[in-house]
Design a protein around this motif. Structure first.
Motif, PDB file in Angstrom:
ATOM      1  N   SER A 118       1.178   5.989 -22.560  1.00  0.00           N
ATOM      2  CA  SER A 118       1.006   5.498 -21.188  1.00  0.00           C
ATOM      3  C   SER A 118       0.588   6.619 -20.239  1.00  0.00           C
ATOM      4  N   GLN A 119      -0.397   6.316 -19.409  1.00  0.00           N
ATOM      5  CA  GLN A 119      -0.870   7.285 -18.418  1.00  0.00           C
ATOM      6  C   GLN A 119      -0.525   6.872 -16.994  1.00  0.00           C
ATOM      7  N   LEU A 120      -0.185   5.601 -16.803  1.00  0.00           N
ATOM      8  CA  LEU A 120       0.127   5.103 -15.463  1.00  0.00           C
ATOM      9  C   LEU A 120       1.100   3.940 -15.577  1.00  0.00           C
ATOM     10  N   VAL A 121       2.252   4.075 -14.918  1.00  0.00           N
ATOM     11  CA  VAL A 121       3.236   2.996 -14.864  1.00  0.00           C
ATOM     12  C   VAL A 121       3.412   2.609 -13.398  1.00  0.00           C
ATOM     13  N   SER A 122       3.218   1.331 -13.109  1.00  0.00           N
ATOM     14  CA  SER A 122       3.252   0.855 -11.726  1.00  0.00           C
ATOM     15  C   SER A 122       4.304  -0.225 -11.552  1.00  0.00           C
ATOM     16  N   GLY A 123       4.963  -0.205 -10.404  1.00  0.00           N
ATOM     17  CA  GLY A 123       5.873  -1.274 -10.027  1.00  0.00           C
ATOM     18  C   GLY A 123       5.458  -1.865  -8.706  1.00  0.00           C
ATOM     19  N   LEU A 124       6.368  -2.560  -8.044  1.00  0.00           N
ATOM     20  CA  LEU A 124       6.098  -3.132  -6.731  1.00  0.00           C
ATOM     21  C   LEU A 124       6.646  -2.214  -5.640  1.00  0.00           C
ATOM     22  N   LEU A 125       6.079  -2.325  -4.458  1.00  0.00           N
ATOM     23  CA  LEU A 125       6.512  -1.555  -3.296  1.00  0.00           C
ATOM     24  C   LEU A 125       7.123  -2.513  -2.279  1.00  0.00           C
ATOM     25  N   LEU A 126       8.320  -2.204  -1.813  1.00  0.00           N
ATOM     26  CA  LEU A 126       9.000  -2.982  -0.777  1.00  0.00           C
ATOM     27  C   LEU A 126       8.985  -2.189   0.519  1.00  0.00           C
ATOM     28  N   ARG A 127       8.467  -2.806   1.587  1.00  0.00           N
ATOM     29  CA  ARG A 127       8.453  -2.137   2.893  1.00  0.00           C
ATOM     30  C   ARG A 127       9.363  -2.884   3.854  1.00  0.00           C
ATOM     31  N   GLN A 128      10.144  -2.106   4.618  1.00  0.00           N
ATOM     32  CA  GLN A 128      10.995  -2.676   5.655  1.00  0.00           C
ATOM     33  C   GLN A 128      10.493  -2.229   7.018  1.00  0.00           C
ATOM     34  N   GLN A 129      10.280  -3.193   7.901  1.00  0.00           N
ATOM     35  CA  GLN A 129       9.793  -2.911   9.244  1.00  0.00           C
ATOM     36  C   GLN A 129      10.665  -3.647  10.251  1.00  0.00           C
ATOM     37  N   MET A 130      11.106  -2.948  11.308  1.00  0.00           N
ATOM     38  CA  MET A 130      11.885  -3.608  12.353  1.00  0.00           C
ATOM     39  C   MET A 130      10.951  -4.344  13.307  1.00  0.00           C
ATOM     40  N   LYS A 131      11.299  -5.607  13.613  1.00  0.00           N
ATOM     41  CA  LYS A 131      10.510  -6.399  14.542  1.00  0.00           C
ATOM     42  C   LYS A 131      10.998  -6.168  15.972  1.00  0.00           C
ATOM     43  N   SER A 132      10.290  -6.732  16.946  1.00  0.00           N
ATOM     44  CA  SER A 132      10.610  -6.494  18.352  1.00  0.00           C
ATOM     45  C   SER A 132      11.988  -7.016  18.735  1.00  0.00           C
ATOM     46  N   ASP A 133      12.484  -8.012  18.010  1.00  0.00           N
ATOM     47  CA  ASP A 133      13.815  -8.545  18.327  1.00  0.00           C
ATOM     48  C   ASP A 133      14.924  -7.838  17.530  1.00  0.00           C
ATOM     49  N   ARG A 134      14.549  -6.713  16.908  1.00  0.00           N
ATOM     50  CA  ARG A 134      15.475  -5.850  16.156  1.00  0.00           C
ATOM     51  C   ARG A 134      15.949  -6.465  14.834  1.00  0.00           C
ATOM     52  N   THR A 135      15.319  -7.535  14.430  1.00  0.00           N
ATOM     53  CA  THR A 135      15.547  -8.024  13.078  1.00  0.00           C
ATOM     54  C   THR A 135      14.518  -7.356  12.166  1.00  0.00           C
ATOM     55  N   ILE A 179      -7.280   7.489  -9.917  1.00  0.00           N
ATOM     56  CA  ILE A 179      -6.353   7.440 -11.051  1.00  0.00           C
ATOM     57  C   ILE A 179      -6.529   6.136 -11.822  1.00  0.00           C
ATOM     58  N   GLU A 180      -6.655   5.016 -11.117  1.00  0.00           N
ATOM     59  CA  GLU A 180      -6.852   3.730 -11.776  1.00  0.00           C
ATOM     60  C   GLU A 180      -8.147   3.701 -12.573  1.00  0.00           C
ATOM     61  N   ALA A 181      -9.175   4.362 -12.055  1.00  0.00           N
ATOM     62  CA  ALA A 181     -10.476   4.338 -12.720  1.00  0.00           C
ATOM     63  C   ALA A 181     -10.450   5.071 -14.059  1.00  0.00           C
ATOM     64  N   VAL A 182      -9.652   6.132 -14.155  1.00  0.00           N
ATOM     65  CA  VAL A 182      -9.676   6.954 -15.370  1.00  0.00           C
ATOM     66  C   VAL A 182      -8.529   6.653 -16.327  1.00  0.00           C
ATOM     67  N   ALA A 183      -7.473   5.996 -15.846  1.00  0.00           N
ATOM     68  CA  ALA A 183      -6.324   5.714 -16.710  1.00  0.00           C
ATOM     69  C   ALA A 183      -6.703   4.683 -17.774  1.00  0.00           C
ATOM     70  N   GLN A 184      -6.471   5.026 -19.027  1.00  0.00           N
ATOM     71  CA  GLN A 184      -6.813   4.149 -20.138  1.00  0.00           C
ATOM     72  C   GLN A 184      -5.622   3.306 -20.599  1.00  0.00           C
ATOM     73  N   HIS A 185      -4.423   3.838 -20.411  1.00  0.00           N
ATOM     74  CA  HIS A 185      -3.228   3.154 -20.900  1.00  0.00           C
ATOM     75  C   HIS A 185      -2.282   2.952 -19.714  1.00  0.00           C
ATOM     76  N   THR A 186      -2.189   1.727 -19.238  1.00  0.00           N
ATOM     77  CA  THR A 186      -1.391   1.430 -18.054  1.00  0.00           C
ATOM     78  C   THR A 186      -0.333   0.385 -18.373  1.00  0.00           C
ATOM     79  N   GLN A 187       0.756   0.447 -17.621  1.00  0.00           N
ATOM     80  CA  GLN A 187       1.828  -0.539 -17.755  1.00  0.00           C
ATOM     81  C   GLN A 187       2.300  -0.953 -16.367  1.00  0.00           C
ATOM     82  N   THR A 188       2.847  -2.164 -16.285  1.00  0.00           N
ATOM     83  CA  THR A 188       3.287  -2.700 -15.001  1.00  0.00           C
ATOM     84  C   THR A 188       4.710  -3.214 -15.102  1.00  0.00           C
ATOM     85  N   LEU A 189       5.518  -2.877 -14.112  1.00  0.00           N
ATOM     86  CA  LEU A 189       6.861  -3.425 -13.958  1.00  0.00           C
ATOM     87  C   LEU A 189       6.804  -4.509 -12.892  1.00  0.00           C
TER      88      LEU A 189
END
Length: 319
Positions: A118-135, A179-189
């Motif tokens: 494996s040359q590239l292992v990818s997962g998901l990205l979680l982003r948290q952002q505060m809204k104007s009402d502080r939620t 990196i995606e263009a040259v990676a030959q062996h990739t895996q995903t979580l």
């Protein structure tokens, strides 16, 4: 002794308490041999750490602390961290990021143990952002074209001489795409690997989300990316160039200054313009979705192709 994984963190003026967030998420990982992991703290910002003693609480971690004499942008910090790292794999983080769970590295290690090439292992990205009402608003997204939440073979990056060129908000996209263009062996979580907290007092600059509206730097970045792609993966070049021309119209094709830059890019690839038009025609035939530019705004899209056509550019120069 070479490590199995190098985690490069650009400090970006964060204080030692801010760094407790990413470092504790690493220190608390389960089921891994910490002797095979190194953390490189690149203290690149305007304000640097004065006391490293509080970091001793993270007793599982092997630290390498780099304190440059000058202020470095985070792209340079990552480049220097990459050069100094010894891990077989490398991952990159900002001070407002952390691993999402205590078994992230265990998941990654298991994936690579099952497929050692494996040359590239990818997962998901979680982003948290505060809204104007502080939620809070949470957004989970794939990491395509990004570096966040990805583990990359260091040998792959080094042998193809992929470097952190500074394109502002599009630096991460530049490196991630190559990196995606040259990676030959990739895996995903399928799980969220990394969390990024936006809107906190700690800097959001490192690996920040790309602007909602396309900026001029995007075309500059894509020009450099395509130039490198032509060398690294020439078989992908024509199709990605054509897709770039199409994607640009949807996001910025009505902006005269941006369109002029795209015309410069197509002029640099004038010999491939017939291939681009042929690709567009094939996509037009197969993609009947209402939002596709050739369906939603057929005349506008045709006019855009005319404006960025190298043939039109030659005519206007002659006149």
């Amino acid at each position: 002794m070479n490590k199995w994984l190098s985690i490069v963190i650009a400090v970006e003026s964060a204080n030692v308490h801010d760094l407790a967030v990413p470092l504790s998420s690493i220190n608390n990982q389960l089921g891994v041999d910490f002797r095979q992991i190194e953390v490189l703290l690149i203290d690149n910002g305007r304000y640097q750490l004065e006391d490293l003693e509080p970091l001793r609480v993270f007793n599982h971690l092997k630290f390498r602390y780099i304190k440059p004499a000058k202020i470095w942008p985070w792209a340079m910090a990552f480049q220097q961290g990459l050069m100094l790292s010894t891990g077989k794999y490398v991952t990159f983080m900002g001070p407002n990021m952390q691993f999402n769970s205590v078994d992230v590295l265990q998941q990654v290690f298991s994936k690579i143990s099952a497929q050692p090439e494996s040359q590239l292992v990818s997962g998901l990205l979680l982003r948290q952002q505060m809204k104007s009402d502080r939620t809070y608003r949470y957004q989970v997204e794939p990491t395509a074209h990004l570096l966040s939440g990805r583990f990359v073979s260091r040998a792959l990056i080094m042998q193809d001489q992929i470097t952190f060129e500074d394109f502002g908000a599009y630096t991460e996209m530049y490196v991630g795409q190559l990196i995606e263009a040259v990676a030959q062996h990739t895996q995903t979580l399928e799980s969220a690997i990394t969390v990024q907290f936006l809107g906190r007092t700690v800097s959001d600059a490192v690996l920040a989300p790309m602007p909602d509206k396309m900026q001029l730097e995007w075309v500059t970045m894509m020009s450099s990316y395509l130039l490198r792609l032509r060398t690294l993966a020439p078989d992908q070049y024509r199709e990605i160039l054509a897709k770039t021309v199409i994607r640009f119209y949807s996001q910025a094709g009505h902006d005269p200054a941006m369109t002029a830059q795209m015309a410069e890019l197509t002029a640099q690839n004038a010999t491939m313009w017939p291939d681009i038009l042929a690709f567009v025609d094939r996509v037009r035939t197969t993609d009947r979705t209402p939002t596709a530019p050739w369906n939603a705004d057929a005349s506008g899209f045709s006019a855009y192709l005319q404006r960025v056509s190298p043939l039109s550019a030659r005519v206007s120069i002659t006149v």
